[in-house]
Design an enzyme around this catalytic site. Structure first.
Site, short mmCIF file in Angstrom:
data_model
loop_
_atom_site.label_atom_id
_atom_site.label_comp_id
_atom_site.label_asym_id
_atom_site.label_seq_id
_atom_site.Cartn_x
_atom_site.Cartn_y
_atom_site.Cartn_z
N GLU A 189 -39.45 -5.73 -16.97
CA GLU A 189 -39.48 -5.79 -18.41
C GLU A 189 -40.55 -4.57 -18.95
O GLU A 189 -40.31 -3.64 -19.78
CB GLU A 189 -39.50 -6.92 -19.06
N GLU A 231 -48.77 -1.75 -15.31
CA GLU A 231 -48.06 -2.82 -15.77
C GLU A 231 -48.33 -4.16 -14.80
O GLU A 231 -48.37 -5.11 -15.33
CB GLU A 231 -46.62 -2.65 -16.37
ZN LIG Z 1 -45.41 -9.43 -20.89
#
Ligand SMILES: [Zn+2]
Length: 1023
Positions: A102, A175
């Site tokens: 995501e 990330e």
């Molecule tokens: Zn997150």
């Protein structure tokens, strides 16, 4: 409570614009004939259609012919249009791959090769909502906007991001996780784990309620793993696994698209078809996961952290769970919602009385409630704040009370009250109606529930009313699913060394990784660290991203027509507008003259009004009446600076409620009963209330630590911020925890304080009212309001709203360069740095607002989040309190953050700010200002804060006019010149740089054991 979404914390506040209610109701329904099942439209085939007259909606369910992508469109005459694309993402393990995906899909796509297009689009759009969320078995990407060009821009960015992300290796390491030197430029510094999701999930693990929920979920639903990621497993995930997970899951064949609002369905389909047709169909992942089988009762016991803000002897959390049949039966779903609500909700429910009022626990466990987001309805009820010896008592009590409910049956009036609530909920016009629909539909849609069935309403209610005539109808459901059925018991026991063990495990994991590195690997770690840093510092070309322009910002503010009159000498504000047959009433009671020593008691006082009951009526009985005739009554404390002077403040109690037009007199009667007759000497209820308020505090701080850090930092800047801190900040947390720690002998003293506040609050002279209703009931409402006011005591003291409070002002002295540290049991930090700005009506305010936005987007976001590894960070300027703030959220490296903030003024003065930068800041500011608002919020800015439409228009013009030199001037005047005067607060982990010898004030949040910080707390029983 039971659906778990992990939101990226984009702050796009919803406020300040009314929905355009003049339109063409039912116009959309005329289109019904166009969409008969089987109709072919732009590469799609209509599968099903449903008219939902009770919501003035038409729902169309379609499928894409080539790829089988599903589409649900809900046509409604609402300009706040919603788009969402969602994918089924069953997690294969606990590495957090759906969550990391995501994040990484938002690091750039084929068409839009820029990092974090969501954040970039925040400045190129007028959307009032943009987000991406990972749930347990699906991931979705929704946005909402009223502007059609904006809609199509964002839709394109969302589709490209999800279907064609670049997924570069550096995106994964930034990330997800990576091994890197603490200072990437210095290979002599220690190697450590870094990564945005890695730190985000470490932060989540500090939240013991979250931990209970997620461990429960892992235990009962092992087939679903942990979609967010267990930090211990995140470091097992490889880049190849991430890419593969995307290829298999993020594909039109596996997608469900949702569109809502007044934009054309055909335009949506045309665009999606163009996008989707490039894909060959693949196997559609319909793999629905089930929880563990429960042929007989099971019990799982796990260790968890100690909650330092809670009684050390009451650290157990325990619950029982039942399976209640399939979720694709929407009628069963409705019956179960009613049944479980009758069992657990509110003062008159058997389980609330037996579990919470009895003091077996402090509040319901975080998994409590009915969850219908999987193929099986799962109902759990349990407690936190339980003592070891009471764990089995809790289980026995739950069983006993369910048996008792079955034997005694349910009162029809309580069932009617539930149905009445549902009816009001349906009529209440809220700004985010489309998003609410989306949240209600998506979980079931991925678990074999037909989406149009989820929209059923009136027909289900009628069927329920028929069935209710049968004897013992609800009791028979209870018998079928509960009595003698197997349960799943889940208990978390406190472990003193839980946090230390986590750290030790992390250390061992880190060492194992480091030891496995060859010299070449180590060189590689150093070089990739530098490479990432270089990538983060690269200047990006954003020209590929679509954007709105400043001319897309409307020049005129949306005006809310208000009328004012006096009813029995009390000022009343009228907002007359279509309301679906509802009347909203809000009272503001000025507490300007309340003695300062009573201030900390105000939040408890507000809660007491809706929790203690009166001398003659129990809260259970009152609450039943409230549910039967109103949409709820709430009380709260309002504090704000004056629009013309940040040093002065208004303090008041608000009470609000709404009802059907026919029930307004009853609504007002109940309001006055709560106001005038609350029995502050109901010690048992008071004890329950204090315990409940205290017990959730640690988790709230873990969730919103930056807000608390800012509260502490701002409290020495202005008197108003100081008062806010007393009422809602760390000071309030400590205060309530301290009240909770006192024994029962203290209760009469606390009651006395509350009664004293009541003597200040409950007279006509300090009251003003706001009413929102349709024109047809203004007259009858005027009569009802007059009767209500005439029932209140006559004025005893003359008080005026907005007067300077001399006593408070002399008591408050602002401080500069103040530094406060709170040692909290978290694994990450929250930082706040604050300084003084100007009042709302000052001309520099607009430039400060633009400056804060610009600093966040052009500087702080990349320094604090991307390079520093914090989950979030930025600057904000509060237009009404006049406080300029910097913050970081879940921050592993606050020293870096503070150093960055130190240089922020110089950066703004020297940086080459462009016209484009200004436009971006203004777009993002107006997203908040112009976001649609719910009907009950219309006119509230004026009512509560005294800011009228003319003042808002002046401010709007000032914002639109801000130029580059204004921003530079504001930076040098308010940031550079006063850089050494800012106040700082840090919540989190001790660090050698944070010590008294470095000028820090060390504060303790705990109240148990030896760590009580009496000095910082208003001592409750002085005088
Ligand atoms: Zn997150």
């Amino acid at each position: 409570m039971s659906s778990l979404l992990r939101a990226r914390h984009l702050s796009v506040p919803l406020k300040l614009r009314r929905l355009n209610t003049i339109g063409r109701p039912f116009a959309t329904l005329a289109e019904e004939g166009q969409y008969a099942p089987g109709t072919k439209l732009h590469g799609y085939t209509v599968k099903d259609i449903k008219k939902i007259p009770e919501f003035e909606m038409l729902a169309v369910h379609l499928q894409h012919d080539k790829t089988n992508a599903e589409h649900l469109h809900i046509a409604k005459d609402d300009k706040n249009n919603v788009f969402s694309i969602a994918f089924k993402t069953n997690p294969p393990d606990a590495s957090g791959v759906p969550h990391i995906l995501e994040h990484t899909t938002l690091c750039g796509s084929e068409k839009y090769q820029v990092r974090d297009p969501f954040f970039k689009m925040l400045n190129r759009s007028l959307a009032n909502f943009m987000n991406a969320m990972t749930a347990s078995d699906y991931t979705f990407y929704p946005f909402a906007t009223t502007n059609q060009i904006d809609y199509s821009n964002l839709r394109d960015v969302y589709l490209d991001a999800t279907l064609h992300p670049l997924l570069r290796k550096t995106d994964f390491t930034q990330e997800g996780w990576r091994l890197e030197h603490e200072d990437p430029k210095d290979p002599s510094t220690h190697l450590t784990f870094k990564g945005v999701v890695y730190n985000e999930m470490k932060g989540q693990m500090s939240d013991s309620s979250y931990l209970y929920y997620i461990k429960f979920q892992e235990s009962i639903y092992p087939s679903l793993n942990n979609s967010g990621g267990d930090p211990a497993k995140i470091t097992d995930l490889t880049y190849e696994q991430l890419r593969n997970f995307h290829a298999v899951n993020y594909h039109p064949s596996n997608a469900k698209v949702f569109t809502y609002g007044n934009f054309s369905l055909e335009e949506h389909l045309k665009h999606l078809n163009e996008r989707f047709s490039a894909f060959a169909p693949i196997h559609n992942n319909k793999d629905v996961k089930y929880p563990i089988e429960l042929k007989e009762s099971k019990e799982v016991v796990l260790k968890g952290p100690v909650d330092l803000l809670t009684d050390p002897n009451r650290q157990y959390k325990t619950s029982l769970t039942w399976y209640l049949g399939p979720t694709n039966d929407s009628y069963l779903g409705l019956c179960l919602r009613i049944l479980t609500s009758l069992l657990t909700d509110g003062h008159s429910s058997l389980l609330y009385q037996a579990l919470i009022e009895s003091d077996l626990g402090t509040e319901y466990s975080s998994n409590s409630g009915l969850s219908s987001g999987s193929p099986v309805n799962i109902f759990s009820v349990g407690l936190q704040g339980v003592s070891e010896s009471n764990v089995s008592v809790v289980h026995d009590t739950i069983h006993d009370k369910i048996r008792q409910a079955y034997n005694e049956g349910f009162e029809i009036s309580r069932v009617e009250a539930f149905l009445h609530q549902a009816e009001l909920y349906r009529k209440n016009k809220v700004a985010n109606f489309g998003l609410n629909l989306l949240y209600g539909i998506v979980p079931g849609w991925f678990n074999q529930v037909a989406p149009l069935d989820i929209l059923e309403w009136d027909s289900l209610i009628s069927r329920f009313r028929e069935d209710l005539k049968k004897p013992r109808f609800l009791e028979s459901i209870l018998e079928k699913y509960f009595l003698g059925k197997p349960t799943f018991a889940f208990t978390m026991i406190p472990s003193e060394d839980y946090g230390q063990n986590l750290l030790a495990d992390e250390e061992a994991r880190l060492n194992a990784k480091i030891n496995s590195l060859t010299e070449a690997d180590k060189k590689n770690v150093y070089e990739t660290g530098l490479e990432l840093l270089q990538k983060q510092e690269e200047k990006e070309d954003l020209s590929s991203l679509p954007t709105l322009r400043d001319k897309d910002i409307p020049l005129e503010t949306d005006r809310t027509e208000l009328e004012h009159n006096l009813q029995s000498d009390v000022p009343v504000q009228w907002r007359i507008t279509p309301t679906n047959g509802l009347t909203y009433v809000r009272g503001l009671i000025s507490l300007q003259d309340l003695p300062q020593n009573l201030h900390p008691y105000l939040p408890l006082f507000a809660e007491a009004l809706t929790n203690l009951g009166t001398e003659t009526e129990s809260m259970a009985s009152l609450e039943d009446q409230i549910k039967k005739s109103t949409g709820g009554i709430s009380a709260g404390i309002q504090v704000n600076s004056l629009p013309s002077d940040i040093e002065s403040w208004n303090l008041g109690l608000t009470m609000s409620g709404f009802s059907l037009n026919k029930d307004v007199s009853e609504l007002l009667r109940l309001l006055s009963v709560l106001l005038l007759q609350t029995n502050f000497h109901n010690y048992e209820k008071l004890r329950t209330l204090i315990r409940g308020m205290s017990s959730g505090a640690a988790n709230v701080i873990a969730e919103s630590g930056h807000i608390y850090a800012l509260g502490v930092a701002s409290s020495s800047v202005t008197a108003s911020a100081h008062l806010s801190e007393t009422l809602s900040g760390m000071e309030q947390v400590k205060f309530i925890a301290q009240l909770d720690a006192y024994d029962d002998a203290s209760l009469p003293l606390i009651s006395q304080k509350l009664a004293e506040i009541a003597s200040y609050a409950f007279t006509r002279s300090v009251l003003k009212l706001a009413v929102t209703c349709g024109t047809e009931v203004v007259q009858s409402n005027e009569i009802a309001i007059s009767n209500f006011i005439n029932g209140l005591p006559n004025p005893v003291l003359e008080r005026t709203l907005g007067a300077k409070n001399g006593a408070e002002l002399t008591a408050f002295t602002s401080k500069v360069a103040d530094k406060t540290f709170y040692n909290l049991p978290f694994q990450v930090n929250y930082a706040g740095v604050c300084s003084r700005g100007v009042a709302y009506d000052h001309k520099d305010g607009a430039a400060l607002q633009v400056l804060a936005n610009l600093l966040t987007n052009k500087y702080l976001h990349s320094e604090i989040r991307e390079k520093g590894g914090a989950y979030g960070g930025g600057a904000s300027y509060n237009a009404t309190s006049g406080i300029f703030s910097f913050y970081s959220y879940r921050d592993p490296n606050p020293r870096n953050t503070f150093a960055t903030i130190d240089g922020v003024g110089e950066w703004a003065v020297q940086h080459n700010i462009t016209d484009r930068d200004l436009v971006e800041s203004k777009l993002s500011i107006f997203q908040g200002i112009d976001a649609p608002t719910s009907v009950q919020s219309e006119g509230m800015i004026y009512f509560l804060q005294g800011i009228d439409d003319d003042a808002r228009q002046v401010r709007r013009q000032q914002l639109l006019n801000v130029g580059i030199s204004d921003v530079k001037d504001a930076a040098s005047k308010y940031l550079v010149a006063t850089a050494h005067q800012r106040n700082t607060a840090l919540l989190g982990v001790p660090d050698e740089s944070v010590s008294e010898s470095n000028g820090w004030r060390i504060a303790e949040a705990g109240v148990f054991g030896s760590t009580v910080d009496q000095t910082g707390v208003q001592i409750p029983f002085e005088g």
